[in-house]
Design an enzyme around this catalytic site. Structure first.
Site, mmCIF file in Angstrom:
data_model
loop_
_atom_site.group_PDB
_atom_site.id
_atom_site.type_symbol
_atom_site.label_atom_id
_atom_site.label_comp_id
_atom_site.label_asym_id
_atom_site.label_seq_id
_atom_site.Cartn_x
_atom_site.Cartn_y
_atom_site.Cartn_z
ATOM 1 N N ASN A 79 0.647 -1.520 -0.286
ATOM 2 C CA ASN A 79 0.037 0.119 0.091
ATOM 3 C C ASN A 79 1.110 1.607 0.290
ATOM 4 O OD1 ASN A 79 -1.636 -2.134 2.133
ATOM 5 N ND2 ASN A 79 -2.759 -1.270 0.495
ATOM 6 N N ILE A 86 1.158 7.217 0.221
ATOM 7 C CA ILE A 86 -0.057 5.827 0.452
ATOM 8 C C ILE A 86 -1.025 5.367 0.813
ATOM 9 C CG2 ILE A 86 -0.604 4.937 2.936
ATOM 10 C CD1 ILE A 86 1.698 7.182 4.031
ATOM 11 N N CYS A 87 -1.346 4.359 0.589
ATOM 12 C CA CYS A 87 -2.740 4.252 -0.118
ATOM 13 C C CYS A 87 -4.034 4.036 1.260
ATOM 14 C CB CYS A 87 -2.914 3.517 -1.038
ATOM 15 S SG CYS A 87 -4.777 2.558 -1.480
ATOM 16 N N LEU A 88 -4.721 4.772 1.548
ATOM 17 C CA LEU A 88 -5.109 4.662 3.198
ATOM 18 C C LEU A 88 -6.683 5.264 2.857
ATOM 19 C CD1 LEU A 88 -4.631 3.291 6.526
ATOM 20 C CD2 LEU A 88 -3.817 5.241 6.550
ATOM 21 N N LYS A 92 -8.060 9.372 2.323
ATOM 22 C CA LYS A 92 -9.018 10.275 1.191
ATOM 23 C C LYS A 92 -10.091 10.251 0.967
ATOM 24 C CE LYS A 92 -5.129 7.852 -2.109
ATOM 25 N NZ LYS A 92 -4.690 7.047 -2.180
#
Lengths: 151, 511
Positions: A79, A86-88, A92
């Protein structure tokens, strides 16, 4: 612009007075909206023993808009991409003004304990994580030893 | 050469009459009497008229729609809002949120209301679900966002009772609306997605300008969520298209003449469906094909795995990195290749050479893509060229009428022929993405057959239109008119091409 919102001052104070275990966040001397963050790799994760540097920035709209957070230390994680982004979800679309710097950093710490290859940012890493988890964990440990342990 | 082509074309033409009549009979089995009459008259009369053609049989592209102005569409929305508000006993603002959630299927909402109205309200995110109703009165006087202690009456909350101070709500709404949000502004509490109705948001927004913006975004969201409405995609066009039943059909805006597909608001794309055309256009736009090219034209050294592009004819390769000698064809060691090199194709059977078959597959995939892309592009270019022919014809008709050589009506057939040609070729262009994604089988065979037939007739038509165009140059020179039989011939061809197009659409478009 106007001075620092009270909320940021309060949050900063609290981070200092009651720090979160394994997480250190210190505001930059020149910019109170810019934080230098260090997260210790959680126990029983491939990142154990490493210390990961991150940067955190509170945009003008904060807390109505999410803080911007990025890994500065190289990390092998499905992630987190090459640039440290960061993909969180809470950074978002799931951001809520009731969340705080503290909760965001806790979520990132949790992400280190439980990588989520089904919602990847680094596709190749996620692929590896799904196909051969033990190999992926091995690589993550190697990266932790190589990049996250410099003194 | 051109003469040859001509005779060939007219040959195939005659064949086509046979096939055509068969297909028409098939259609008639479907049971439309009008068809039979029309087809009968078609075969009697060589002088089949453009007007007659218009009335011909059933049009697979027929689609009823109306163009509404801003006010008209507002009225449509308001009527439905009032119905729901009255039935559910909620405010119009809340009714709007419910309608958006259910895509404005009013009857569905009313049905659900009868069975379980509180579930309906919580599903639409306008009432907290019973599960999370634990939050009651505000526990403290501290606003959870700005962390300040405020007076109790400065705290505001939605029905979920998550209280925050007014200043924070204001800021929250301002940030989101400035960001382009209309419907979808929700409660600030973590994990609470209760929607804020417009009468809650509006008073919180500072300034008329922002309020106006918010109203505009709301209208956009209402129209977009409505299953029967679609905004015209034309630049700055306020027209809303309304249909009875949403389908991937051709609609045209009455104000800016934009033509688009009702479902996806993109270029009209029959017979290909919305998802496929999107996939195709992305494929054409991105450079994934570069990767495909690399995998098709290069191989990895079997020893050190470095990527190698072959730049000469010889199949005896020596890796420039590890100096390994191998055969380009089978990737086997060159040592095993003596004079029997050409026989190495038999190694294909060998399961060891998975690599090689992957290359072959990639190459095959690229070949297939390029095949379809080339045709797609080619028809696109033809369309542009024929648009020029159309312009030329228009100018010539103008000139002709000015010089008293016939009237507007006399030359309409030529104008119609050029327009029909564009329409047919447009459809033909969009058959290629369809074919590309089609699985092979009898249905694809049928499709390709009809596609080929259509293509042949279109080229025929195009040829005849261009010929008529050049004939007229002769006329200006003073030499007689285009003979009646030539005109009949052209009109015949128009009819055939259009029938082909309709048959294809009827069989393959959105069934």
């Amino acid at each position: 612009m106007s001075g620092l919102p009270r909320r940021i001052t309060k949050e900063t104070q609290r981070l200092f007075q009651e720090p979160v275990p394994g997480i250190r966040a210190t505001p930059d001397e020149a910019n109170a909206r810019y934080f230098h963050v260090v997260i210790a790799g959680p126990a029983d994760s491939p990142f154990e023993g490493g210390t990961f540097k991150l940067e955190l920035f509170l945009p003008e709209e904060y807390p109505m808009a999410a803080p911007k957070v990025r890994f500065m230390t190289k990390i092998y994680h499905p992630n987190v991409d090459k640039l440290g982004r960061i993909c969180l979800d809470i950074l978002k679309d799931k951001w809520s003004p009731a969340l705080q710097i503290r909760t965001v950093l806790l979520s990132i710490q949790a992400l280190l304990s439980a990588p989520n290859p089904d919602d990847p940012l680094a596709n190749d890493v996620a692929e590896q994580w799904k196909n051969d988890e033990s190999e992926a964990i091995k690589t993550a440990k190697k990266w932790t030893a190589r990049y996250a342990k410099e003194k | 050469m051109s003469v040859d082509m001509n005779s060939q074309a007219s040959d195939s033409n005659e064949e086509d009459f046979g096939v055509n009549s068969e297909e028409e009979e098939d259609e008639d089995d479907g049971g439309e009497e009008e068809d039979q009459v029309d087809i009968a008259s078609y075969y009697e009369g060589v002088a089949s008229d453009v007007e007659q053609q218009g009335a011909d049989s059933f049009d697979p592209e027929e689609y009823l729609f109306t163009c509404l102005t801003y006010k008209e569409s507002q009225r449509v929305l308001t009527d439905e809002v009032n119905t729901v508000a009255a039935a559910l006993k909620v405010s119009p603002a809340v009714a709007k949120l419910i309608l958006v959630h259910f895509h404005w299927h009013v009857s569905q909402i009313l049905d659900r209301c009868k069975s379980n109205s509180s579930l309906l309200l919580s599903d639409a995110l306008v009432q907290p679900s019973s599960a999370c109703r634990s939050v009651t009165a505000p526990q403290s006087l501290q606003c959870g966002v700005c962390l300040q202690i405020v007076r109790r009456d400065a705290l505001l909350a939605l029905p979920c009772q998550h209280s925050f101070c007014k200043a924070c709500w204001e800021q929250h709404c301002t940030v989101l609306v400035k960001d382009g949000m209309g419907v979808g502004v929700s409660c600030m509490a973590q994990d609470c997605s209760l929607q804020m109705p417009e009468d809650f948001v509006l008073p919180l927004l500072p300034g008329e300008e922002l309020k106006d913006k918010y109203r505009r975004y709301l209208f956009r969201d209402y129209v977009e969520s409505h299953f029967q409405l679609q905004l015209c995609p034309g630049a700055d066009c306020p027209i809303v298209i309304k249909v009875q039943e949403p389908r991937a059909r051709r609609v045209q805006c009455s104000r800016c003449s934009e033509v688009f597909c009702f479902k996806c608001r993109q270029m009209y794309h029959a017979p290909t469906d919305c998802a496929t055309i999107r996939k195709w256009l992305t494929k054409c736009a991105d450079d994934s094909e570069t990767a495909n090219y690399i995998s098709a034209h290069t191989k990895d050294c079997p020893k050190c795995n470095i990527c190698i592009e072959k730049n000469g004819g010889c199949n005896h390769m020596q890796c420039s990195k590890c100096k390994h000698d191998f055969c380009w064809m089978c990737l086997g060691d060159w040592k095993t290749h003596g004079s029997e090199y050409y026989e190495c194709s038999r190694y294909k059977e060998n399961p060891d050479i998975v690599n090689q078959s992957q290359q072959a597959q990639a190459r095959e995939a690229l070949k297939k893509y390029l095949f379809y892309f080339e045709r797609w592009e080619n028809h696109n270019k033809s369309l542009q060229l024929e648009a020029q022919t159309y312009q030329r014809i228009q100018e010539k008709i103008q000139e002709r009428v000015m010089n008293n050589l016939g009237t507007w009506i006399d030359w309409q057939y030529l104008h119609n022929a050029a327009k029909l040609l564009a329409k047919c070729r447009y459809t033909l262009q969009y058959t290629y993405p369809y074919a590309y994604y089609m699985e092979s089988g009898p249905r694809k065979k049928l499709f390709e057959y009809q596609q080929a037939q259509l293509e042949a007739e279109i080229e025929n038509l195009s040829w005849k239109v261009e010929r008529a165009d050049s004939y007229e140059r002769g006329v200006v020179g003073g030499e007689g008119e285009l003979s009646a039989s030539d005109r009949g011939d052209l009109e015949n061809q128009m009819h055939i091409a259009e029938q082909r197009r309709r048959t294809l659409l009827k069989d393959f478009h959105d069934t």
